[in-house]
Write an enzyme that holds these catalytic residues in place. Sequence first.
Site, PDB file in Angstrom:
ATOM      1  N   HIS A  55       0.668  -1.431   0.000  1.00 22.85           N
ATOM      2  CA  HIS A  55       0.063  -0.064   0.039  1.00 22.85           C
ATOM      3  C   HIS A  55       0.785   1.293  -0.038  1.00 22.85           C
ATOM      4  O   HIS A  55       1.998   1.166   0.330  1.00 22.85           O
ATOM      5  CB  HIS A  55      -0.905  -0.025   1.127  1.00 22.85           C
ATOM      6  CG  HIS A  55      -0.210   0.065   2.601  1.00 22.85           C
ATOM      7  ND1 HIS A  55       0.622   0.994   2.974  1.00 22.85           N
ATOM      8  CD2 HIS A  55       0.158  -1.047   3.386  1.00 22.85           C
ATOM      9  CE1 HIS A  55       1.201   0.735   4.279  1.00 22.85           C
ATOM     10  NE2 HIS A  55       1.031  -0.744   4.327  1.00 22.85           N
ATOM     11  N   ASP A  86       4.298  -4.781   3.681  1.00 19.46           N
ATOM     12  CA  ASP A  86       5.649  -4.988   3.704  1.00 19.46           C
ATOM     13  C   ASP A  86       6.331  -6.448   4.315  1.00 19.46           C
ATOM     14  O   ASP A  86       6.972  -7.238   3.849  1.00 19.46           O
ATOM     15  CB  ASP A  86       6.617  -3.974   4.507  1.00 19.46           C
ATOM     16  CG  ASP A  86       5.700  -3.686   6.146  1.00 19.46           C
ATOM     17  OD1 ASP A  86       4.846  -4.598   6.212  1.00 19.46           O
ATOM     18  OD2 ASP A  86       6.435  -2.772   6.744  1.00 19.46           O
TER      19      ASP A  86
END
Length: 428
Positions: free
Chosen positions: A59, A334
């Site tokens: 994102h 991540d």
Amino acid sequence: MITKVFRVRTWAPVGVLASLAYFIHQRRVAFAGLRGADGQHPVDRSLLELKMVQVVFRHGARSPLKPLPQNEQTEWNPRLLEVPPQTQFDYTVTDLAGGPKPHSPLDSQYHNTILKGGMVAGQLTTVGMRQMFALGERLRKNYVEDIPFLSPTFNPQEIFVRSTNMYRNLESTRCLLAGLFQRQQEGPIIIHTDEASSEVLYPNSQNCWRLREQMRSRRQAASLQPGISEDLKKVKEGMDIANSDEVDFLILLDNVAAEQVHGLPSCPMLKRFAQIIEQRAVDTAFYVLSGDRECLQMAIGPFLHLLESNMLKVVDPAISSGQNRKLYLYAAHDVTLMPLLMALGIFDHKWPPFAVDVTIELYQHQESKEWFVQLYYHGEEQVPRGCPDRLCPLDKFLNTMSVYTLNPEKYHTLCSQAQVTELGMESD
């Protein structure tokens, strides 16, 4: 997402990978002459046809997930959440079966944390929206303008979109699609998501008992490793953070990265230690994830299986029960990208930044009918582990993935086994 949160619903039939490997091997033998007697003759790229693209992306930039325990804190003004007009694009969220959007327990948790200035923790900002729009424009250049692979307007027959069930990821996907299709569409935009208990787009420690125990203990052990422990003590003392406070390099990096990308004034000591914080956060995460092969399998194996299954369905349509799309988009985190990069052998020991992507292209040679994979990270070509070149024969690429890919039976067996070693990272 640096939180806790894993299981898959659709799996390729048992034995398909072995059958496919044999099929590809036969093709390679039959057309060996096209590649030269040594088998190393360069492939004529003009004869390659792009068949499918899968994009896994983090994102865009967001507010921190958790403020640091300091008297002086960065102010997060809600004006940082304004939506750029060019990113506006209507969409609907459903579960994987097309039913109502599942409840998001993580979003509920974030809304309980209000940062100084009034912003909710973990929210996609204007900066993040622009980052995702730019990624969409890059994909448009690659797959609409440079080569006519996708339609210039959104066509639900060509694209499958899936996101974790968090607002920042859903909104990041919206912005990416707006950039990719310039807000033009031929049908409704559906973003599919799953229940938190069975999500595979991040290491799902809530659904995998063994992964949860491994992550918890290895994260604790990481903070005691030589170098990491000394640097953590030095940083916390410099920032006047009590040793008893549960602050590690992952939490510190979360704040540093968010403040830096938004150009916000930061604690002078936090800025001074920024480089150490990022490196030690990477060291910590790498230590957590690299305990043993099974740890990495439980963290990313079900998602690898999903990516693999999409490719198998294109190569052998007989195993596909539904429609194959040209483009698969996965909005992740991540903590998705790091184990994915490690499994593929392309991890650069840097923290995956906001809006970064891993792109997997699947090609077929028009004469030999052989299949190849091209891998990109952050728009740069990569050579996966076990591949002779950037253009990797599909069987070699699948062999690389197979080391960590998990079918459902193996996944559930590993997750339920008694604790052997232990690990913990939150989704960014």
